[in-house]
Design a protein around this motif. Structure first.
Motif, PDB file in Angstrom:
ATOM      1  N   TYR A 129       0.838  -1.193   0.000  1.00  0.00           N
ATOM      2  CA  TYR A 129       0.000   0.000   0.000  1.00  0.00           C
ATOM      3  C   TYR A 129       0.885   1.259   0.000  1.00  0.00           C
ATOM      4  O   TYR A 129       0.634   2.211  -0.744  1.00  0.00           O
ATOM      5  CB  TYR A 129      -0.925  -0.016   1.215  1.00  0.00           C
ATOM      6  N   GLN A 130       1.939   1.243   0.805  1.00  0.00           N
ATOM      7  CA  GLN A 130       2.862   2.379   0.861  1.00  0.00           C
ATOM      8  C   GLN A 130       3.617   2.547  -0.465  1.00  0.00           C
ATOM      9  O   GLN A 130       3.842   3.678  -0.922  1.00  0.00           O
ATOM     10  CB  GLN A 130       3.846   2.209   2.019  1.00  0.00           C
ATOM     11  N   ILE A 131       4.000   1.450  -1.067  1.00  0.00           N
ATOM     12  CA  ILE A 131       4.696   1.496  -2.362  1.00  0.00           C
ATOM     13  C   ILE A 131       3.802   2.129  -3.412  1.00  0.00           C
ATOM     14  O   ILE A 131       4.219   3.033  -4.141  1.00  0.00           O
ATOM     15  CB  ILE A 131       5.160   0.090  -2.795  1.00  0.00           C
ATOM     16  N   ARG A 132       2.563   1.663  -3.499  1.00  0.00           N
ATOM     17  CA  ARG A 132       1.628   2.218  -4.492  1.00  0.00           C
ATOM     18  C   ARG A 132       1.434   3.718  -4.272  1.00  0.00           C
ATOM     19  O   ARG A 132       1.437   4.501  -5.229  1.00  0.00           O
ATOM     20  CB  ARG A 132       0.293   1.485  -4.454  1.00  0.00           C
ATOM     21  N   GLY A 133       1.279   4.139  -3.038  1.00  0.00           N
ATOM     22  CA  GLY A 133       1.121   5.557  -2.749  1.00  0.00           C
ATOM     23  C   GLY A 133       2.330   6.363  -3.186  1.00  0.00           C
ATOM     24  O   GLY A 133       2.202   7.453  -3.753  1.00  0.00           O
ATOM     25  N   ALA A 134       3.523   5.818  -2.941  1.00  0.00           N
ATOM     26  CA  ALA A 134       4.753   6.495  -3.340  1.00  0.00           C
ATOM     27  C   ALA A 134       4.848   6.606  -4.858  1.00  0.00           C
ATOM     28  O   ALA A 134       5.239   7.648  -5.392  1.00  0.00           O
ATOM     29  CB  ALA A 134       5.963   5.746  -2.776  1.00  0.00           C
ATOM     30  N   VAL A 135       4.479   5.543  -5.557  1.00  0.00           N
ATOM     31  CA  VAL A 135       4.504   5.551  -7.024  1.00  0.00           C
ATOM     32  C   VAL A 135       3.560   6.628  -7.564  1.00  0.00           C
ATOM     33  O   VAL A 135       3.931   7.406  -8.453  1.00  0.00           O
ATOM     34  CB  VAL A 135       4.137   4.165  -7.593  1.00  0.00           C
ATOM     35  N   PHE A 136       2.346   6.694  -7.027  1.00  0.00           N
ATOM     36  CA  PHE A 136       1.392   7.711  -7.471  1.00  0.00           C
ATOM     37  C   PHE A 136       1.932   9.114  -7.219  1.00  0.00           C
ATOM     38  O   PHE A 136       1.799   9.997  -8.071  1.00  0.00           O
ATOM     39  CB  PHE A 136       0.031   7.530  -6.793  1.00  0.00           C
ATOM     40  N   ASP A 137       2.557   9.339  -6.060  1.00  0.00           N
ATOM     41  CA  ASP A 137       3.105  10.660  -5.757  1.00  0.00           C
ATOM     42  C   ASP A 137       4.210  11.048  -6.741  1.00  0.00           C
ATOM     43  O   ASP A 137       4.237  12.182  -7.236  1.00  0.00           O
ATOM     44  CB  ASP A 137       3.635  10.709  -4.325  1.00  0.00           C
ATOM     45  N   VAL A 138       5.109  10.120  -7.042  1.00  0.00           N
ATOM     46  CA  VAL A 138       6.188  10.398  -7.989  1.00  0.00           C
ATOM     47  C   VAL A 138       5.612  10.684  -9.369  1.00  0.00           C
ATOM     48  O   VAL A 138       5.993  11.661 -10.034  1.00  0.00           O
ATOM     49  CB  VAL A 138       7.201   9.227  -8.044  1.00  0.00           C
ATOM     50  N   TYR A 139       4.675   9.860  -9.806  1.00  0.00           N
ATOM     51  CA  TYR A 139       4.081  10.041 -11.133  1.00  0.00           C
ATOM     52  C   TYR A 139       3.342  11.374 -11.229  1.00  0.00           C
ATOM     53  O   TYR A 139       3.478  12.102 -12.210  1.00  0.00           O
ATOM     54  CB  TYR A 139       3.138   8.881 -11.463  1.00  0.00           C
ATOM     55  N   ASN A 140       2.574  11.700 -10.195  1.00  0.00           N
ATOM     56  CA  ASN A 140       1.816  12.952 -10.220  1.00  0.00           C
ATOM     57  C   ASN A 140       2.738  14.173 -10.214  1.00  0.00           C
ATOM     58  O   ASN A 140       2.393  15.205 -10.786  1.00  0.00           O
ATOM     59  CB  ASN A 140       0.845  13.012  -9.039  1.00  0.00           C
ATOM     60  N   GLU A 141       3.883  14.055  -9.590  1.00  0.00           N
ATOM     61  CA  GLU A 141       4.837  15.172  -9.532  1.00  0.00           C
ATOM     62  C   GLU A 141       5.654  15.291 -10.821  1.00  0.00           C
ATOM     63  O   GLU A 141       5.836  16.384 -11.341  1.00  0.00           O
ATOM     64  CB  GLU A 141       5.771  14.990  -8.337  1.00  0.00           C
ATOM     65  N   LEU A 142       6.153  14.172 -11.341  1.00  0.00           N
ATOM     66  CA  LEU A 142       7.072  14.206 -12.478  1.00  0.00           C
ATOM     67  C   LEU A 142       6.419  13.935 -13.827  1.00  0.00           C
ATOM     68  O   LEU A 142       6.945  14.372 -14.852  1.00  0.00           O
ATOM     69  CB  LEU A 142       8.207  13.194 -12.259  1.00  0.00           C
ATOM     70  N   GLY A 143       5.315  13.181 -13.840  1.00  0.00           N
ATOM     71  CA  GLY A 143       4.668  12.827 -15.104  1.00  0.00           C
ATOM     72  C   GLY A 143       5.468  11.788 -15.873  1.00  0.00           C
ATOM     73  O   GLY A 143       6.506  11.311 -15.415  1.00  0.00           O
ATOM     74  N   PRO A 144       4.991  11.429 -17.056  1.00  0.00           N
ATOM     75  CA  PRO A 144       5.659  10.406 -17.870  1.00  0.00           C
ATOM     76  C   PRO A 144       6.801  10.995 -18.695  1.00  0.00           C
ATOM     77  O   PRO A 144       6.936  12.211 -18.826  1.00  0.00           O
ATOM     78  CB  PRO A 144       4.527   9.923 -18.789  1.00  0.00           C
ATOM     79  N   GLY A 145       7.632  10.098 -19.251  1.00  0.00           N
ATOM     80  CA  GLY A 145       8.591  10.489 -20.269  1.00  0.00           C
ATOM     81  C   GLY A 145      10.016  10.741 -19.817  1.00  0.00           C
ATOM     82  O   GLY A 145      10.868  11.068 -20.637  1.00  0.00           O
ATOM     83  N   LEU A 146      10.309  10.609 -18.533  1.00  0.00           N
ATOM     84  CA  LEU A 146      11.683  10.799 -18.070  1.00  0.00           C
ATOM     85  C   LEU A 146      12.432   9.469 -18.082  1.00  0.00           C
ATOM     86  O   LEU A 146      11.834   8.407 -18.256  1.00  0.00           O
ATOM     87  CB  LEU A 146      11.681  11.391 -16.655  1.00  0.00           C
ATOM     88  N   MET A 147      13.720   9.538 -17.852  1.00  0.00           N
ATOM     89  CA  MET A 147      14.518   8.315 -17.810  1.00  0.00           C
ATOM     90  C   MET A 147      14.248   7.554 -16.513  1.00  0.00           C
ATOM     91  O   MET A 147      13.896   8.137 -15.487  1.00  0.00           O
ATOM     92  CB  MET A 147      16.003   8.650 -17.943  1.00  0.00           C
ATOM     93  N   GLU A 148      14.447   6.260 -16.577  1.00  0.00           N
ATOM     94  CA  GLU A 148      14.175   5.361 -15.443  1.00  0.00           C
ATOM     95  C   GLU A 148      14.908   5.785 -14.167  1.00  0.00           C
ATOM     96  O   GLU A 148      14.344   5.739 -13.075  1.00  0.00           O
ATOM     97  CB  GLU A 148      14.593   3.949 -15.853  1.00  0.00           C
ATOM     98  N   ASN A 149      16.165   6.218 -14.294  1.00  0.00           N
ATOM     99  CA  ASN A 149      16.942   6.556 -13.095  1.00  0.00           C
ATOM    100  C   ASN A 149      16.376   7.772 -12.354  1.00  0.00           C
ATOM    101  O   ASN A 149      16.534   7.881 -11.136  1.00  0.00           O
ATOM    102  CB  ASN A 149      18.426   6.738 -13.421  1.00  0.00           C
ATOM    103  N   VAL A 150      15.688   8.664 -13.054  1.00  0.00           N
ATOM    104  CA  VAL A 150      15.040   9.802 -12.399  1.00  0.00           C
ATOM    105  C   VAL A 150      13.916   9.303 -11.494  1.00  0.00           C
ATOM    106  O   VAL A 150      13.807   9.705 -10.330  1.00  0.00           O
ATOM    107  CB  VAL A 150      14.486  10.798 -13.444  1.00  0.00           C
TER     108      VAL A 150
END
Length: 131
Positions: free
Chosen positions: A8-29
């Motif tokens: 549950y914590q992992i999914r929340g973290a993923v959503f936060d990163v995606y909502n902040e950065l959006g798609p299209g960046l490199m994997e390491n970012v």
């Protein structure tokens, strides 16, 4: 925390990163940003963790690296690709078996819908937290 609570914590973290950065960046970012989010949630995070390959008890002298290992139990494999392919799923399944971990996530950040690109894969369906 059990595996479901960590998930549950992992999914929340993923959503936060995606909502902040959006798609299209490199994997390491995404990896670096996700580490920050997971640590902020009180999880133990290791990145680029080596996994040795054994064959019939012999070390082949080869290593794979998993992107993230959470609380020594859950592998996260990150992608930033147009589409997840079957080989990406097989890669995570192999990492789970080699590392003898019960659960993993395959996450593709290069997408219009992150919700549909967080794939949860169980290695040990008999694990008490995965029933």
């Amino acid at each position: 925390m059990n595996l479901n609570e960590i998930s549950y914590q992992i999914r929340g973290a993923v959503f936060d990163v995606y909502n902040e950065l959006g798609p299209g960046l490199m994997e390491n970012v995404y990896e670096k940003a996700l580490i920050i989010e997971l640590l902020n949630r009180g999880l133990q995070v290791e990145n680029q963790v080596p996994i040795e390959v054994l064959y019939k008890g012999f070390d082949l002298g080869l290593q794979y690296r998993v992107d993230l290992l959470i609380n020594k139990q859950i592998i996260i494999e990150l992608k930033s690709v147009e589409i997840l392919l079957p080989v990406h799923h097989k890669q995570l399944i192999t990492y789970l078996k080699l590392a003898q971990k019960p659960l993993g996530f395959l996450i593709n950040f290069n997408t219009k819908s992150i919700k549909d690109n967080i794939i949860r894969i169980a290695n040990d369906k008999n694990h008490p937290d995965l029933k």
